[in-house]
Design a protein around this motif. Sequence first.
Motif, PDB file in Angstrom:
ATOM      1  N   MET A  95       9.895  11.459  -1.890  1.00  0.00           N
ATOM      2  CA  MET A  95       9.880  11.882  -0.510  1.00  0.00           C
ATOM      3  C   MET A  95       8.457  11.820   0.028  1.00  0.00           C
ATOM      4  O   MET A  95       7.490  12.047  -0.679  1.00  0.00           O
ATOM      5  CB  MET A  95      10.406  13.299  -0.392  1.00  0.00           C
ATOM      6  N   ALA A  96       8.363  11.562   1.267  1.00  0.00           N
ATOM      7  CA  ALA A  96       7.072  11.529   1.959  1.00  0.00           C
ATOM      8  C   ALA A  96       6.610  12.950   2.250  1.00  0.00           C
ATOM      9  O   ALA A  96       7.376  13.902   2.211  1.00  0.00           O
ATOM     10  CB  ALA A  96       7.221  10.760   3.262  1.00  0.00           C
ATOM     11  N   THR A  97       5.339  13.063   2.550  1.00  0.00           N
ATOM     12  CA  THR A  97       4.758  14.326   2.999  1.00  0.00           C
ATOM     13  C   THR A  97       4.544  14.215   4.505  1.00  0.00           C
ATOM     14  O   THR A  97       4.110  13.183   5.000  1.00  0.00           O
ATOM     15  CB  THR A  97       3.409  14.574   2.300  1.00  0.00           C
ATOM     16  N   TYR A  98       4.870  15.281   5.219  1.00  0.00           N
ATOM     17  CA  TYR A  98       4.722  15.297   6.670  1.00  0.00           C
ATOM     18  C   TYR A  98       3.767  16.405   7.069  1.00  0.00           C
ATOM     19  O   TYR A  98       3.767  17.490   6.477  1.00  0.00           O
ATOM     20  CB  TYR A  98       6.065  15.556   7.359  1.00  0.00           C
ATOM     21  N   VAL A  99       2.959  16.146   8.097  1.00  0.00           N
ATOM     22  CA  VAL A  99       2.103  17.161   8.700  1.00  0.00           C
ATOM     23  C   VAL A  99       2.452  17.200  10.174  1.00  0.00           C
ATOM     24  O   VAL A  99       2.320  16.199  10.884  1.00  0.00           O
ATOM     25  CB  VAL A  99       0.602  16.857   8.501  1.00  0.00           C
ATOM     26  N   ILE A 100       2.936  18.356  10.626  1.00  0.00           N
ATOM     27  CA  ILE A 100       3.323  18.541  12.028  1.00  0.00           C
ATOM     28  C   ILE A 100       2.273  19.433  12.670  1.00  0.00           C
ATOM     29  O   ILE A 100       2.008  20.535  12.172  1.00  0.00           O
ATOM     30  CB  ILE A 100       4.732  19.165  12.146  1.00  0.00           C
ATOM     31  N   THR A 101       1.675  18.954  13.764  1.00  0.00           N
ATOM     32  CA  THR A 101       0.573  19.667  14.406  1.00  0.00           C
ATOM     33  C   THR A 101       0.899  19.948  15.857  1.00  0.00           C
ATOM     34  O   THR A 101       1.288  19.040  16.597  1.00  0.00           O
ATOM     35  CB  THR A 101      -0.729  18.847  14.323  1.00  0.00           C
ATOM     36  N   GLY A 102       0.732  21.208  16.259  1.00  0.00           N
ATOM     37  CA  GLY A 102       0.877  21.602  17.656  1.00  0.00           C
ATOM     38  C   GLY A 102      -0.497  21.710  18.285  1.00  0.00           C
ATOM     39  O   GLY A 102      -1.397  22.343  17.721  1.00  0.00           O
ATOM     40  N   GLN A 148       2.881  13.455  11.466  1.00  0.00           N
ATOM     41  CA  GLN A 148       2.326  12.332  10.716  1.00  0.00           C
ATOM     42  C   GLN A 148       3.030  12.265   9.374  1.00  0.00           C
ATOM     43  O   GLN A 148       3.269  13.286   8.741  1.00  0.00           O
ATOM     44  CB  GLN A 148       0.824  12.507  10.497  1.00  0.00           C
ATOM     45  N   LYS A 149       3.352  11.055   8.951  1.00  0.00           N
ATOM     46  CA  LYS A 149       4.050  10.833   7.692  1.00  0.00           C
ATOM     47  C   LYS A 149       3.100  10.149   6.712  1.00  0.00           C
ATOM     48  O   LYS A 149       2.451   9.169   7.060  1.00  0.00           O
ATOM     49  CB  LYS A 149       5.273   9.947   7.931  1.00  0.00           C
ATOM     50  N   TYR A 150       3.030  10.704   5.507  1.00  0.00           N
ATOM     51  CA  TYR A 150       2.203  10.122   4.449  1.00  0.00           C
ATOM     52  C   TYR A 150       3.100   9.778   3.280  1.00  0.00           C
ATOM     53  O   TYR A 150       3.901  10.600   2.844  1.00  0.00           O
ATOM     54  CB  TYR A 150       1.137  11.127   3.988  1.00  0.00           C
TER      55      TYR A 150
END
Length: 65
Positions: free
Chosen positions: A1-8, A56-58
């Motif tokens: 699985m990918a790692t996701y970073v969600i930023t507000g 962002q998807k890593y």
Amino acid sequence: MATYVITGRNSSNEPLVSVSISGISQDAPVIQEIDAVNALREFLGGVAGVQFVAAQKYEQVITNV
């Protein structure tokens, strides 16, 4: 699985809150990972002061030589 970073971010494009998703454990496929990411994006979009939300998807790519 990918790692996701969600930023507000606020109206000045400064980050206010950042959430990382490094894994979703499922015995059988119950939800798609993008559905979880989108739900979190929608939640952060409703937080006071947040004007923009980006995800962002890593992914790690392993190549055998």
